[in-house]
Write an enzyme that holds these catalytic residues in place. Structure first.
Site, PDB file in Angstrom:
ATOM      1  CE1 TYR A 112      -2.361   3.250   2.590  1.00 44.40           C
ATOM      2  CE2 TYR A 112      -3.698   2.541   0.720  1.00 44.40           C
ATOM      3  CZ  TYR A 112      -3.441   3.440   1.743  1.00 44.40           C
ATOM      4  OH  TYR A 112      -4.253   4.542   1.901  1.00 44.40           O
ATOM      5  CG  ASP A 155       5.885   3.528   0.716  1.00 48.76           C
ATOM      6  OD1 ASP A 155       4.694   3.352   0.417  1.00 48.76           O
ATOM      7  OD2 ASP A 155       6.241   4.245   1.692  1.00 48.76           O
ATOM      8  CE  LYS A 200       2.432   4.788   8.175  1.00 50.35           C
ATOM      9  NZ  LYS A 200       1.039   4.740   8.638  1.00 50.35           N
TER      10      LYS A 200
HETATM   11  P1  KE4 Z   1      -0.704   8.246   4.665  1.00 50.29           P
HETATM   12  O1  KE4 Z   1      -1.239   8.984   3.471  1.00 50.29           O
HETATM   13  O2  KE4 Z   1      -1.768   7.406   5.341  1.00 50.29           O
HETATM   14  O3  KE4 Z   1       0.047   9.172   5.641  1.00 50.29           O
HETATM   15  O4  KE4 Z   1       0.433   7.245   4.176  1.00 50.29           O
HETATM   16  C1  KE4 Z   1       0.115   6.299   3.165  1.00 50.29           C
HETATM   17  C2  KE4 Z   1       1.082   5.131   3.282  1.00 50.29           C
HETATM   18  C3  KE4 Z   1       2.091   5.008   2.342  1.00 50.29           C
HETATM   19  N1  KE4 Z   1       2.990   3.996   2.401  1.00 50.29           N
HETATM   20  C4  KE4 Z   1       2.934   3.084   3.413  1.00 50.29           C
HETATM   21  C5  KE4 Z   1       3.946   1.985   3.443  1.00 50.29           C
HETATM   22  C6  KE4 Z   1       1.929   3.172   4.400  1.00 50.29           C
HETATM   23  O5  KE4 Z   1       1.885   2.244   5.393  1.00 50.29           O
HETATM   24  C7  KE4 Z   1       0.980   4.210   4.344  1.00 50.29           C
HETATM   25  C8  KE4 Z   1      -0.137   4.355   5.353  1.00 50.29           C
HETATM   26  N2  KE4 Z   1      -0.266   3.306   6.287  1.00 50.29           N
HETATM   27  C9  KE4 Z   1      -1.612   3.058   6.794  1.00 50.29           C
HETATM   28  C10 KE4 Z   1      -1.531   1.896   7.775  1.00 50.29           C
HETATM   29  N3  KE4 Z   1      -1.185   0.723   7.144  1.00 50.29           N
HETATM   30  C11 KE4 Z   1      -2.199   4.262   7.407  1.00 50.29           C
HETATM   31  C12 KE4 Z   1      -3.430   3.996   8.247  1.00 50.29           C
HETATM   32  C13 KE4 Z   1      -4.675   4.478   7.568  1.00 50.29           C
HETATM   33  O6  KE4 Z   1      -4.783   4.359   6.330  1.00 50.29           O
HETATM   34  O7  KE4 Z   1      -5.555   4.955   8.315  1.00 50.29           O
END
Ligand code: KE4
Length: 464
Positions: free
Chosen positions: A181, A276, A304
């Site tokens: 993701y 990523d 994060k």
């Molecule tokens: P954000 O746009 O949610 O800040 O980041 C996207 C993203 C990009 N790459 C990786 C490897 C990520 O894990 C994420 C976001 N992680 C999720 C949890 N697996 C965020 C939680 C959510 O979507 O509420």
């Protein structure tokens, strides 16, 4: 101990919102949960109201507990390794706001730094030295990063880095991996992980085929599949983007040689390798998975941890590539709140705390104790389980087979995971509400917290 609304008023808890909530809902404090007293009436009331106001009652899908069932709990406050919900139940937290709380929630030094920064304003929309400071820390810490651009989320970082991959190579196609993701930008919503996997969304509606037909996918840990994609799309692939340790299909580490193989393949085909590290950055090691595994990509995305809980994302890498980004170069990307002084401040303080000697030994020790304990208890209570940890990131699948990719992960016993999640929640342990997420520990988690967690796990697994 039940603290009546009136008592809370005389306590004058300071925080106006907390006071309002306390007046409206009697908030009990510091109640350690036993299943008998596990009351969630306030959470249920607030969540019911939320569902009338916001789609699914949440600001992000995975928070709705859809895949584990039952009602989500509504947080009142967090501190260190703990969460308190609006019914006053206390939990040991293994989500940590999905990664940022690696030093523990509301770390006093982060809070103090934010108080000072607040006095100088909440947003500039202009250069500030704070951006220089955090940029230097990221460049010094992450092997691939010679230059960095700050944005406001991991999604923004990944969509920007994709545009940069295409701008630099002049090619349109990218390779991503099933179950990984990279945020919710259109071109990534193809066999994605995290909430997309959790909700079983095929390819999300609203994403035109013209957008995703340049997104090629392969199973994680499958170098032969990647070789075939390169062979079938000669000189058309801008690059490969991946989670160097997968967290969004559950916890899936790279097989030996996988990252090294991708490095060689991308070099051979003059394509870019992008890690990523939004989740793994400054968590798997101070320099991320690329430091841990000794494989340096061309570009890296972050998020994060580098915001310390405030909205920050970043992308960075080789100077010759990053020099294409406007206004230095022609590739456009912008953001009103990018480099926000409060977010920079929280990120700087968080990375300073992580630089202390012994940080990653401690994170690895405490997380290994947890992961090994969970696997041992599963075995002792007759449940097939597979999982592990790397530094402060861990995962557990209920399956008798190894999990090397998303297909394997989907074969695990999702119903059993849901029962385990609920049982742990009722015993004061807050795990990620989906099998397709990873678990996170922090510097605030103590041996006692791990012992209590394992005690709860033994009770729950014995009852499954
Ligand atoms: P954000 O746009 O949610 O800040 O980041 C996207 C993203 C990009 N790459 C990786 C490897 C990520 O894990 C994420 C976001 N992680 C999720 C949890 N697996 C965020 C939680 C959510 O979507 O509420």
């Amino acid at each position: 101990m039940e603290v009546e609304a009136s008592t809370v008023k005389t306590f004058g808890r300071g925080d106006f919102f907390h006071h309002l909530l306390a007046v409206k809902y009697s908030i009990k404090e510091n109640v350690l949960i036993s299943t008998a007293s596990f009351k969630t009436t306030q959470s249920e009331e607030i969540f019911a109201a939320a569902q009338k106001l916001m789609p699914g009652g949440v600001s992000s899908p995975v928070r709705a507990f859809k895949s584990v069932g039952g009602q989500p709990i509504v947080f009142d406050r967090v501190k260190g390794a703990y969460v308190w919900d609006v019914d006053g139940n206390q939990y040991i937290d293994y989500v940590g706001s999905w990664g940022p709380a690696i030093c523990g929630h509301a770390h006093p030094e982060v809070i103090a730094a934010l108080h000072d920064a607040l006095e100088k304003g909440t947003s500039f929309g202009a250069p500030s030295v704070l951006e220089n400071v955090l940029a230097e820390m990221v460049i010094d810490g992450v092997p691939s990063v010679e230059m960095v651009r700050f944005v406001n989320s991991g999604t923004e970082a990944c969509m920007s880095v994709l545009r940069l991959m295409r701008a630099f190579t002049g090619r349109d196609k990218i390779i991503k991996f099933e179950g990984c993701y990279h945020g919710h930008a259109d071109m990534f919503l193809v066999k994605a992980g995290s909430g997309v996997a959790t909700l079983g969304l095929p390819d999300s509606p609203g994403v035109p085929k013209t957008t995703t037909n340049n997104t090629l996918t392969a199973p994680y840990n499958d170098l032969e599949a990647v070789k075939a994609l390169f062979a079938n799309n000669p000189n058309q692939i801008a690059g490969v983007i991946l989670e160097p340790v997968v967290g969004n299909a559950g916890f899936i580490p790279p097989d030996a040689g996988f990252l090294e193989g991708l490095r060689m393949l991308t070099q051979e085909h003059r394509a870019l390798l992008v890690f990523d590290e939004v989740m793994t950055g400054f968590r798997i090691a101070y320099g991320g998975a690329q430091e841990k595994f000794g494989v340096t990509p061309d570009l890296t995305t972050l998020g994060k941890v580098i915001g310390g809980g405030l909205p920050v994302g970043a992308y960075g890498g080789r100077k010759d590539i990053m020099s294409m980004v406007a206004p230095a170069g022609p590739m456009y990307q912008a953001g009103t709140l990018s480099g926000n002084p409060l977010a920079m401040t929280a990120g700087i303080k968080t990375l300073e705390l992580l630089q202390k000697p012994g940080t990653y030994d401690q994170l690895n020790r405490i997380t290994k104790k947890l992961a090994d304990g969970l696997l041992q208890i599963a075995q002792e209570t007759g449940h097939a389980a597979y999982g592990g940890q790397i530094s402060a990131m861990f995962g557990l699948f209920f399956t008798g087979e190894p999990v090397h990719n998303y297909e394997d992960a989907k074969k695990s016993d999702l119903a059993k995971f849901s029962q385990f999640h609920r049982g742990m929640l009722e015993r004061g342990v807050y795990l990620a509400p989906s099998q397709f997420e990873a678990g996170f520990t922090s510097l605030a988690h103590t041996d006692e917290d791990i012992d209590r967690t394992l005690e709860a796990a033994r009770e729950v697994m014995s009852s499954l």
